[in-house]
Enzyme design. Structure first.
Site, PDB file in Angstrom:
ATOM      1  N   GLU A   1      91.166  28.126  68.545  1.00  0.00           N
ATOM      2  CA  GLU A   1      91.202  28.798  67.248  1.00  0.00           C
ATOM      3  C   GLU A   1      89.902  28.655  66.454  1.00  0.00           C
ATOM      4  O   GLU A   1      89.413  29.618  65.862  1.00  0.00           O
ATOM      5  CB  GLU A   1      92.366  28.264  66.386  1.00  0.00           C
ATOM      6  CG  GLU A   1      93.733  28.789  66.773  1.00  0.00           C
ATOM      7  CD  GLU A   1      94.361  28.015  67.914  1.00  0.00           C
ATOM      8  OE1 GLU A   1      93.761  27.002  68.351  1.00  0.00           O
ATOM      9  OE2 GLU A   1      95.445  28.409  68.374  1.00  0.00           O
TER      10      GLU A   1
ATOM     11  N   HIS B   1     105.250  23.464  63.061  1.00  0.00           N
ATOM     12  CA  HIS B   1     105.283  24.921  63.232  1.00  0.00           C
ATOM     13  C   HIS B   1     105.985  25.628  62.073  1.00  0.00           C
ATOM     14  O   HIS B   1     106.363  26.788  62.213  1.00  0.00           O
ATOM     15  CB  HIS B   1     105.985  25.292  64.545  1.00  0.00           C
ATOM     16  CG  HIS B   1     105.177  24.993  65.765  1.00  0.00           C
ATOM     17  ND1 HIS B   1     104.916  23.715  66.186  1.00  0.00           N
ATOM     18  CD2 HIS B   1     104.568  25.811  66.654  1.00  0.00           C
ATOM     19  CE1 HIS B   1     104.188  23.756  67.292  1.00  0.00           C
ATOM     20  NE2 HIS B   1     103.958  25.016  67.599  1.00  0.00           N
TER      21      HIS B   1
END
Lengths: 331, 471
Positions: B205, B274
């Protein structure tokens, strides 16, 4: 001049040599002036001088074509001068004035020039490496044959995002020359104490990126290696790594007492390896220039630098309305 | 003319220092780079180097002197052909380095300095409109044909349309191409646009966010998909330090036209790492635009606006909403402007301000409250930066009560910010304190019952409305 491997009679024209001499001297005198203005309180914050490393940018710029891009870290003054940015605008940015390249809003570490394809000037160690690969991706997408020089230091070479970028640049064959300016100290930590590999360019092997070490105190060696790297990228063969072994004479920033190395170590580099002295000797020994010719160049550079300092002092502080501009691009 | 050598500032905060040691004496010649003295700053002992060539004519401050103010002359340097007899000239002003006239310690005598100090004093205030003027124009013309579409289909259509319109738009991210998107938002794009414009990235990322920003500076319009916003914390330095700040730091030269998008907030049973809402995080940052749509029409119209916007846009989607269907106008080119909230349900008794999946709770609560005779006005902010303060304020001035709803953590939440603005600009209109319904101040638990408790709920919204209406 001991311990230098360059041939005494390099295959280079007098004009070219004089240009390197002039360009490197401009960076050095400019940086000395910046140091002086810092001492007088006219430049604030962090200020990282490039003195000692001049051959790196001047040698590589000699291989660049129109439209090629460059991006670097916070030790960026030399890169800007070498790619042809106006010393007045650079110095005025250092003093935080409206005549600076960023209208006084960026400072020493954050300057840019669209016109000269200089994309900064980045203060976060390692962050400019994926940014440089992104510029290269844009050129590859457009198919315009341009190359991006992405400069970073031996310190940044330990950041994870550098290797994330190596992986993608190799995978996608991006036209980017990674230039590791190894000045041997990541702020106060020597390469030996921070880096597991003695030759950082070898880390590219893991990604299939070719690379080599270059004597960064020899502008002709840098240029030769740079030309090879650029040709590789322009041909579409993907990235190339140049680890340019160089040395900074001054501290990491203006407020670094540099106690991590001896005065003798610095003096030895100055005496034996100085990149400007090297070209000076080539010019004199090759009878390409007389002492008088070089004095004239010295004077010319001194005038350019003094003019930039005057401009940087006289240019007004940015208007207070500038606080609220350039946050967004108007749609 | 002889040059005065001044006590240097050798750190960003140094005002005075000790001249610890002279390494040169009167009569010595120095050249640029020679070390002349050791100076103790507030932080360390520093070596002080010569800038100009010359001969040390006179030492003005003896070694060992403490408290030497920055810019005090400490020695005089003679140039070629000058002698110590010329020294008087230097101290009488007009030195070669013109140091004295520019030194900041010179105080009021220095004209330049006086001006600069005065200029730095006033800080311009952020412009604020005292009377709210909400834009109540409809998002599309009345009578426009509508069709049912899921949020997923709407997002996909928005990208495909913009990629057809503009060759510089491309998408990159994990699993966006051959896998057809981890959440199938990019389904079919690889087939239509090919692998040059639909790029699968490795799981990296930080790296690909930076490459995206560089590509935007290079003239492209990247859409960077994060598989979820949770993973974008790996990339947040590139989003904030590179994408958001560079236009400002470059004096307007380097705008960054890029969209970062992906699902945000809690999904279902995926626990703390998450499940997080980044609305308040990114809304904090000048230079970013932040969008969090609820309906499919907004998802489509706002994503098209985001792709066209010349600035970095944070586009926060929601996994739970991806499969929900909404009415979407059938128009060739339909966009929703940034900074325009939508009154999702008009009412007079209380204002409920929310965005994204918060709308689910707000609308359910409003339905139930209506049965009890309380007419809530529900505002969907849609964009969080720029934020449509006018629509919120005009509504609060009408209802005199306000509840905010979001799934993010309570501290420094969007609701906190809205409460502060309402207090500043509509204090006299308030009949009750504003209540913020938020997620709880805990990491998201896995257990189903605890997860439910950690989120806000329709029940909590109703309770908050009851409180602000003193029922």
């Amino acid at each position: 001049m001991a311990a230098r491997k360059t041939t005494k009679k390099p295959n280079v024209s007098a004009d070219e040599l004089k240009k390197y001499y002039r360009d490197m001297l401009l960076v050095r005198r400019f940086e000395e002036k910046a140091g002086q203005l810092y001492g007088m309180g006219l430049i604030g914050g962090f200020c990282h001088l490039y003195i000692g490393q001049e051959a790196v940018v001047v040698g590589l710029e000699a291989t660049a074509e129109d439209g090629d891009k460059r991006i670097t870290t916070y030790r960026d003054h030399g890169h800007m001068l070498a790619c042809g940015m106006d010393p007045d605008g650079v110095m005025a940015e250092l003093t935080g004035r409206e005549g600076g390249y960023s209208k006084g809003k960026g400072g020493s570490m954050h300057m840019f020039s669209r016109e000269k394809d200089f994309y900064g000037g980045h203060g976060i160690v390692g962050a400019n490496v994926p940014l440089g690969a992104g510029l290269a991706l844009a050129d590859q997408y457009k198919g315009n044959g341009r190359v991006t020089f992405t400069y970073f230091g031996d310190g940044a070479a330990n950041q994870g995002q550098v290797y994330e970028t190596f992986n993608m640049a190799a995978l996608w064959k991006l036209p980017v020359v990674f230039v590791i300016e190894n000045n041997q100290y990541a702020m106060g930590t020597s390469q030996k104490r921070s880096t597991s590999t003695p030759d950082i360019y070898t880390r590219g092997e893991a990604f299939g990126i070719p690379g080599e070490a270059v004597d960064g105190m020899d502008v002709l060696a840098v240029k030769e290696a740079g030309a090879k790297a650029v040709a590789h990228c322009r041909k579409g063969d993907g990235p190339y790594i140049l680890e340019v072994k160089t040395y900074r004479y001054r501290g990491h920033s203006m407020s670094d007492p540099a106690k991590y190395r001896t005065r003798e170590e610095v003096q030895k580099m100055r005496d034996e390896k100085d990149c400007i002295e090297h070209v000076r000797e080539l010019l004199l020994e090759g009878k390409h220039a007389t002492e008088e010719d070089l004095k004239a160049i010295d004077k010319e550079i001194k005038d350019v630098v003094n003019k930039s300092a005057d401009f940087a002092k006289e240019s007004a502080e940015p208007d207070v309305s500038e606080l609220w501009t350039d946050i967004y691009v108007e749609a | 003319m002889p040059t005065e050598i001044l006590m240097p500032a050798l750190s960003p905060t140094m005002e005075e220092g000790t001249l610890a040691k002279w390494l040169v004496k009167e009569g010595d010649t120095v050249s640029s780079g020679d070390i002349m003295a050791e100076i103790e700053t507030d932080k360390a002992t520093m070596e002080f180097e010569a800038v100009d060539e010359g001969t040390i004519g006179k030492i003005l401050i003896e070694e060992g002197t403490e408290g030497v103010k920055v810019n005090t002359p400490i020695a005089v340097l003679l140039e070629e052909g000058e002698s110590a007899d010329d020294i008087g000239e230097a101290s009488s002003g007009g030195s070669a380095s013109s140091a004295k006239e520019d030194a900041r310690e010179d105080g009021g005598e220095d004209e330049d300095d006086g001006e600069s100090r005065a200029a730095s004093e006033p800080v311009a205030a952020s412009p604020a409109a005292p009377v709210p003027q909400p834009d109540a124009s409809p998002d599309w013309p009345e009578g426009t044909e509508m069709t049912k579409m899921t949020v997923r289909e709407a997002l996909n259509a928005a990208m495909a349309e913009e990629m057809r319109n503009d060759d510089t738009v491309f998408i990159m991210g994990e699993e966006v191409a051959e896998y057809q998107g981890a959440y199938k938002i990019t389904q079919g794009l690889l087939d239509e646009f090919g692998n040059k414009r639909v790029i699968d990235t490795p799981i990296t990322e930080h790296g690909f966010a930076g490459i995206g920003v560089g590509a935007a500076w290079g003239g492209l319009k990247p859409i960077v998909e994060f598989m979820t916003w949770n993973f974008a914390m790996q990339a947040i330095d590139q989003i904030i330090n590179s994408a958001a700040k560079t236009n400002y730091m470059s004096g307007g030269q380097l705008g960054c036209s890029i969209v970062f998008r992906g699902p945000n907030g809690a999904a279902a049973r995926v626990a703390a790492q998450h499940s997080q809402d980044y609305a308040a995080w990114y809304s904090h940052v000048p230079g970013l635009k932040v969008v969090q749509p609820y309906s499919a029409a907004d998802a489509k119209g706002l994503l098209k606006s985001a792709i066209r916007d010349p600035n970095p846009v944070i586009f926060l989607e929601n996994e739970i909403l991806y499969g929900r269907s909404f009415e979407v106008p059938v128009l060739d080119d339909f966009t929703i402007p940034f900074g325009k909230a939508r009154i999702a349900r008009p009412g007079d008794d209380v204002t409920i301000v929310t965005f994204g999946i918060g709308m689910t709770y707000a609308l359910e609560a409003a339905d139930k409250l209506a049965e009890e005779g309380v007419n809530a006005e529900v505002i969907d902010l849609r964009t969080l930066r720029p934020l449509d303060y006018d629509t919120v304020l005009a509504s609060v001035m009408k209802t005199n009560r306000c509840v905010t709803v979001e799934e993010g953590f309570p501290v420094a939440s969007m609701g906190n910010h809205l409460s502060a603005v309402i207090m500043e600009r509509a204090f006299d209109y308030l009949d009750a304190p504003v209540i913020n319904c938020t997620g709880k101040d805990v990491p998201m638990p896995y257990a189903a019952n605890l997860e439910k408790l950690a989120l806000t709920s329709t029940k909590e919204v109703i309770e908050a409305v009851n409180k602000v209406t003193y029922r």
